[in-house]
Each structure stands twice: as structure tokens, then as C-alpha cells.
Design a protein around this motif. Sequence first.
Motif, PDB file in Angstrom:
ATOM      1  N   ASP A  53       0.814  -1.223   0.000  1.00 48.45           N
ATOM      2  CA  ASP A  53       0.000   0.000   0.000  1.00 48.45           C
ATOM      3  C   ASP A  53       0.846   1.271   0.000  1.00 48.45           C
ATOM      4  O   ASP A  53       0.627   2.179   0.821  1.00 48.45           O
ATOM      5  CB  ASP A  53      -1.003  -0.025   1.171  1.00 48.45           C
ATOM      6  N   HIS A  87       0.922   3.438  -2.402  1.00 54.03           N
ATOM      7  CA  HIS A  87       0.059   4.511  -2.927  1.00 54.03           C
ATOM      8  C   HIS A  87       0.864   5.736  -3.370  1.00 54.03           C
ATOM      9  O   HIS A  87       0.725   6.830  -2.804  1.00 54.03           O
ATOM     10  CB  HIS A  87      -1.037   4.873  -1.909  1.00 54.03           C
ATOM     11  N   ASP A 133      -1.045  -2.564  -4.181  1.00 58.09           N
ATOM     12  CA  ASP A 133      -1.386  -1.140  -4.034  1.00 58.09           C
ATOM     13  C   ASP A 133      -0.148  -0.240  -4.066  1.00 58.09           C
ATOM     14  O   ASP A 133       0.001   0.674  -3.244  1.00 58.09           O
ATOM     15  CB  ASP A 133      -2.231  -0.864  -2.782  1.00 58.09           C
ATOM     16  N   HIS A 159      -2.508  -9.513  -1.226  1.00 56.99           N
ATOM     17  CA  HIS A 159      -2.931  -8.151  -0.868  1.00 56.99           C
ATOM     18  C   HIS A 159      -4.086  -8.208   0.128  1.00 56.99           C
ATOM     19  O   HIS A 159      -4.112  -7.481   1.120  1.00 56.99           O
ATOM     20  CB  HIS A 159      -3.344  -7.393  -2.135  1.00 56.99           C
ATOM     21  N   HIS A 186      -3.835  -3.932   2.284  1.00 57.36           N
ATOM     22  CA  HIS A 186      -5.188  -3.554   1.889  1.00 57.36           C
ATOM     23  C   HIS A 186      -5.988  -2.848   2.980  1.00 57.36           C
ATOM     24  O   HIS A 186      -6.728  -1.922   2.698  1.00 57.36           O
ATOM     25  CB  HIS A 186      -5.965  -4.766   1.374  1.00 57.36           C
ATOM     26  N   HIS A 197      -4.883  -1.129   5.521  1.00 58.39           N
ATOM     27  CA  HIS A 197      -4.221   0.078   6.029  1.00 58.39           C
ATOM     28  C   HIS A 197      -4.271   0.104   7.559  1.00 58.39           C
ATOM     29  O   HIS A 197      -4.465   1.160   8.164  1.00 58.39           O
ATOM     30  CB  HIS A 197      -4.835   1.359   5.441  1.00 58.39           C
TER      31      HIS A 197
HETATM   32 FE   LIG Z   1      -4.320   0.318  -0.215  1.00 58.11          FE
END
Ligand SMILES: [Fe+2]
Length: 274
Positions: free
Chosen positions: A10, A12, A39, A193, A234, A236
Motif C-alpha cells: 500500500d 500509494h 497497491d 494483498h 489492503h 491500512h
Molecule cells: Fe491500499
Amino acid sequence: MTGALYAVSDLHVSYAENRAVVDGLRPETADDWLIVAGDVGEVFADVERTLRLLRDRFARVVWAPGNHELWTHPNDPVTLRGVARYDALVAMCRELGVLTPEDDYPVWRGEGGPVTVAPLFLLYDYSFRAPGTTTKEESLRAAYDAGVVCTDEMMLHPDPYPDRESWCAARLEVTRRRLEATDPALPTVLITHWPLVRQPTEVLWFPEFAQWCGTDRTADWHVRHRAAVAVYGHLHIPRTTHYDGVRFEEVSLGYPREWRRRGGEPAPMKRILG
Ligand SMILES: [Fe+2]
Ligand SMILES: [Fe+2]
């Protein structure tokens, strides 16, 4: 071989603050591996740039897709959808030398090894239903009523499958066969994930979101497939938990507003073995 097996997810990287965090991700030794559990971002070129940077630093990078890589985002010149998009991501990784769920599972032989390191792409099938619902339709309706709808509904296209749960079912079947063919003498590090078990979603602020977080059909995979560690992201919600005696590691960085709330400089890379 020395070194350690690290994991993160993640990232991002559409957020500049997160790109700065990624710039700070460095191995401690020349033998360190890095697991990237999905992610990275949603724009194809961002995913490529980030994985290339990490590949240049770590002895080996192992990637599993998240939902964001699979989005067909309106800002992305790469307009591929569904399986074609996943296949293009895999081809890009192979160009870079980054391992994917489609490659032979590598064996970590450093400290804590030998273990089979298995990146998995499984998706979800809406079986982690919203509270008080018994069908996918009811569960989705509860999410729409609560205003908690994952953007996947708009951007993660299942083509050529009719829906995401059919794609998930196909992924479960090929992946189960791959895992059953691994060396039974070695434990595994299972990387997905979406969490393999439902329990991590029980702490979600909005329980309706769980239906986009996994599938009941992998509830015993950490036991069945000899996991020493199960790595996921996923949610967070970075933390360590244990189910059936198996260590689960949620390794997400998350959005800047999330990691800022936790305070301090984020250090999302988690040591998994070694
Ligand atoms: Fe995410
Ligand atoms: Fe995600």
C-alpha cells in the motif's frame, strides 16, 4: 546467504508524501529481499517506476497485485482492463526482473529459511458479508445504504469474466494447484494483498467494507499450505496478529492522512524473516 526478508504494501505513490517515503526504502545488506504486497499505485507507469527503483536497491523484489494496480483509472493512458491489465503488469515485472504470482516461487535461504516465498493473486468474492446479510446482493445493498462502497465497483473490471467473484474463483483454483505442488518439506511465506482470513477485517471502522477484502475459501490456507508467515495489506491497519499459531503481518504504509495520524516518520518496511 545473510540478509533479511522484508515486506511492505500500500505504497500509494500517487501521493507525493508517499513517494518521499518510498525514496527512503533501502536494504540494510546487499542480500535483503523486499516483498511488495500490492497497491503500489493505480497508474501503470507509476507502478513500473516504483518497482524499478526498488529492484535497483534490493537483491530480489517479489510483487503481488493489489486492487489499485488493477483499476482502469481515467487518468491512466494504459486503458487495459481486467485480466489483460493483470497480464500486462506481469509482463512489465518480468522485464524488470520482479517476481510475480505467475513465476516459480523462489526459496528464501537466508536466516529463518529455507522457506517457499509465494506471492498470490486471489481477489475477493463478497463472502465476507456485511453484518446481518446472507447474500452478496444484500451485502452490497447494505454497503450502498451505508455509503461505504469500494471504488473497485467502478474501476476494477473483471473482463473477460462476468464478475469479480468469478475471476476470484478462477484464481483460487490455479493458485491452490500451484501451492499443492510446492515442496512439502518447506514452510511458506504466503503473500496476498487481501487477508487470507476474515478476522483482520473485524477491526474495520466500517464493517461493510469487509466484502472487498477477501474470501472465506482461503480460511484454512495458512494451515493447509504450511505458512510460517502470512503477509497482507489492503486494510491500512499495520499490525501483527496470530491465527492458528501462524503469524500474520499487515505491512501497509497507507494514505498520508493515515500514517500522519499514527505520528512520527513512517517506517513501513517490516522484517518478516532474518
Ligand atoms: Fe491500499
Ligand atoms: Fe487495496
